[in-house]
Design a protein around this motif. Structure first.
Motif, short mmCIF file in Angstrom:
data_model
loop_
_atom_site.label_atom_id
_atom_site.label_comp_id
_atom_site.label_asym_id
_atom_site.label_seq_id
_atom_site.Cartn_x
_atom_site.Cartn_y
_atom_site.Cartn_z
N MET A 17 9.67 -34.71 56.31
CA MET A 17 9.13 -34.22 55.04
C MET A 17 10.17 -33.38 54.29
O MET A 17 10.24 -33.43 53.06
CB MET A 17 7.86 -33.41 55.28
N GLY A 18 11.01 -32.66 55.00
CA GLY A 18 12.09 -31.92 54.34
C GLY A 18 13.06 -32.86 53.64
O GLY A 18 13.49 -32.60 52.51
N LEU A 19 13.40 -33.95 54.32
CA LEU A 19 14.28 -34.94 53.70
C LEU A 19 13.61 -35.61 52.51
O LEU A 19 14.28 -35.96 51.53
CB LEU A 19 14.72 -35.98 54.73
N MET A 20 12.30 -35.78 52.57
CA MET A 20 11.57 -36.35 51.44
C MET A 20 11.66 -35.41 50.23
O MET A 20 11.89 -35.86 49.10
CB MET A 20 10.12 -36.59 51.83
N TRP A 21 11.50 -34.10 50.48
CA TRP A 21 11.66 -33.12 49.40
C TRP A 21 13.07 -33.20 48.82
O TRP A 21 13.25 -33.18 47.60
CB TRP A 21 11.42 -31.70 49.93
N TRP A 22 14.06 -33.27 49.68
CA TRP A 22 15.45 -33.34 49.22
C TRP A 22 15.72 -34.62 48.44
O TRP A 22 16.48 -34.61 47.48
CB TRP A 22 16.40 -33.22 50.39
N ALA A 23 15.11 -35.74 48.85
CA ALA A 23 15.29 -37.00 48.12
C ALA A 23 14.75 -36.87 46.70
O ALA A 23 15.40 -37.30 45.74
CB ALA A 23 14.59 -38.15 48.85
N PHE A 24 13.56 -36.27 46.55
CA PHE A 24 13.03 -36.04 45.21
C PHE A 24 13.92 -35.09 44.43
O PHE A 24 14.11 -35.25 43.22
CB PHE A 24 11.59 -35.50 45.27
N GLY A 25 14.50 -34.12 45.11
CA GLY A 25 15.43 -33.19 44.45
C GLY A 25 16.67 -33.89 43.95
O GLY A 25 17.13 -33.63 42.83
N LEU A 26 17.23 -34.79 44.75
CA LEU A 26 18.41 -35.54 44.32
C LEU A 26 18.09 -36.42 43.11
O LEU A 26 18.88 -36.50 42.18
CB LEU A 26 18.95 -36.39 45.47
N LEU A 27 16.93 -37.07 43.15
CA LEU A 27 16.53 -37.88 41.99
C LEU A 27 16.39 -37.02 40.74
O LEU A 27 16.78 -37.44 39.64
CB LEU A 27 15.21 -38.60 42.28
N ALA A 28 15.85 -35.83 40.90
CA ALA A 28 15.69 -34.94 39.75
C ALA A 28 17.05 -34.50 39.22
O ALA A 28 17.26 -34.47 38.00
CB ALA A 28 14.84 -33.73 40.15
N TYR A 29 17.98 -34.17 40.11
CA TYR A 29 19.31 -33.75 39.66
C TYR A 29 20.07 -34.87 38.97
O TYR A 29 20.81 -34.63 38.02
CB TYR A 29 20.14 -33.22 40.84
N ILE A 30 19.89 -36.10 39.43
CA ILE A 30 20.58 -37.24 38.81
C ILE A 30 20.16 -37.40 37.36
O ILE A 30 20.97 -37.75 36.51
CB ILE A 30 20.31 -38.53 39.62
N SER A 31 18.90 -37.09 37.07
CA SER A 31 18.41 -37.27 35.70
C SER A 31 18.87 -36.17 34.75
O SER A 31 18.59 -36.24 33.56
CB SER A 31 16.88 -37.32 35.70
N ILE A 32 19.56 -35.16 35.21
CA ILE A 32 20.04 -34.00 34.47
C ILE A 32 18.87 -33.17 33.91
O ILE A 32 18.79 -31.98 34.15
CB ILE A 32 21.00 -34.39 33.31
N ILE A 33 17.96 -33.79 33.19
CA ILE A 33 16.83 -33.06 32.63
C ILE A 33 15.91 -32.53 33.73
O ILE A 33 15.16 -31.58 33.53
CB ILE A 33 16.05 -33.93 31.63
#
Length: 142
Positions: A17-33
């Motif tokens: 679940m921690g890695l799942m949170w981090w995956a969503f975080g990476l996706l969010a950072y990629i979008s810049i916004i």
């Protein structure tokens, strides 16, 4: 006991679940916004790795100061978060909680998953602190 609980938690599911949170975080950072959401994802992801002995708390409750995450902009951010990612993380934590509730020894872990499911619905404006610090912020130093 906290250390032992965190080790068992990490080895038997917390890492996923921690890695799942981090995956969503990476996706969010990629979008810049999505950087504000990404920051919240990494804070909550770290909490998801080792939740025992820590507690989520609203930043304004901790510091007695408003910031952008605890303002109406934070509310808007949490609504967007809920629709795009929060509901999916909550479902993951709820399914993990159900799996933990099957055994008696897993009940404390299930309760942590339920706490994380609740947080995953609206993480903007929250931070993670040791339980003692959260108690001092909420109830004062009695």
């Amino acid at each position: 006991m906290r250390t032992l609980g965190n080790i068992i938690w990490f080895l038997f599911g917390g890492v996923f679940m921690g890695l799942m949170w981090w995956a969503f975080g990476l996706l969010a950072y990629i979008s810049i916004i999505g950087i504000p959401w990404g920051r919240a994802c990494f804070v909550m992801g770290n909490f998801s790795f080792f939740p025992f002995g820590q507690e989520p708390i609203a930043r304004d409750e901790l510091t007695n100061e408003k910031d952008i995450g605890t303002s109406p902009f934070g509310l808007i951010g949490n609504i967007i978060w809920f629709v795009l990612a929060g509901i999916w993380l909550a479902i993951g934590h709820i399914l993990s909680a159900v799996a933990c509730f099957v055994t008696i020894i897993g009940i404390p872990f299930a309760l942590q998953h339920l706490k994380l499911a609740y947080i995953s619905l609206a993480p903007i404006g929250k931070t993670i602190v040791p339980k003692e610090e959260a108690a001092r912020a909420r109830y004062g130093s009695r």
